[in-house]
Design an enzyme around this catalytic site. Structure first.
Site: not given
Length: 247
Positions: A111-112, A129
């Site tokens: 994520h991100d 992440g």
């Protein structure tokens, strides 16, 4: 395929795919078999997605509470078998893959993450992440990048190594613990960096990594004694903005 997905022209979609509501896919993209492309995902034009991939699924983050976030994939991206890409969290709101990226089999992007254009991640390489990769980064097979890590443009990380601190631009990194292994001479040659530019980059990194002076003084020496070319500015800015520290 959801009727609320937006599909471009001249697509090829294989068997047993799931394309959820709100997905947007550009023209000329090929999608193989057994893929899941989740809500909130945008895929550009002329991409190639092979088989058994999961794209835009919920983050593997215990803090994630179902907020609406997205995954953005650029044009001319090649995604090989069994790649997994998670969408963003409330922190950044999105995971972004730039144009002309190659993700080899079983790579994982958490994520991100922000992955720069023309980057290659070899088989089983993994981003935690919030990782940021500059443009033209090359990760060898099995490389693991710690969450919040940053790797500068045109850097090469040898296969099988852990990245737990930031890797500045234009260099080769290898070893355990990861360390400076010289400038990425071949990569820079291939991308049109002149002899003069490569020599200046080498001089900056010999000052920073090889000289016996401490790193604060070395960085000040680079800023005061070397010409402020775009490459030197990028090196200085990367080092000054590092939060995890430099390898």
């Amino acid at each position: 395929v959801s009727p609320k997905a937006e599909l471009g022209q001249n697509l090829s979609v294989g068997a047993y795919n799931v394309i959820e509501e709100g997905v947007k896919i550009g023209d000329g993209t090929f999608i193989g078999n057994n893929n899941t492309i989740c809500e909130g995902t945008t895929i550009g034009s002329n991409c190639t997605i092979y088989h058994n991939c999961s794209i835009g699924e919920a983050p593997q983050d215990l803090k994630y509470s179902g907020e609406k976030t997205i995954t953005v994939i650029g044009n001319n991206v090649i995604i090989r078998e069994s790649v997994t890409i998670n969408r963003g969290t409330i922190a950044y709101g999105k995971t972004v893959i730039g144009n002309n990226v190659l993700l080899m089999a079983c790579a994982h992007i958490a994520h991100d993450c922000l992955v720069g254009e023309n980057t290659t991640m070899a088989n089983v390489s993994t981003l935690g992440g919030h990782v940021q990769l500059g443009e033209c980064v090359n990760l060898g097979g099995g490389v693991m990048v710690h969450q919040f890590g940053k790797i500068g443009s045109h850097a090469f990380v040898g296969g099988g190594y852990r990245v737990v601190q930031d890797v500045p631009p234009f260099i080769i990194a290898a070893g355990e613990p990861l360390r400076f292994g010289g400038i990425n001479k071949i990569g820079l040659q291939r991308r049109g960096f002149s002899d003069e530019k490569r020599a200046l980059i080498k001089k900056a990194y010999r000052t920073y990594f090889v000289s016996k002076i401490n790193r604060t003084d070395a960085l000040n020496k680079i800023k005061s004694e070397l010409p402020a070319t775009d490459e030197i500015k990028e090196i200085v800015q990367f080092i000054e903005n590092s939060e995890r520290g430099i390898i």
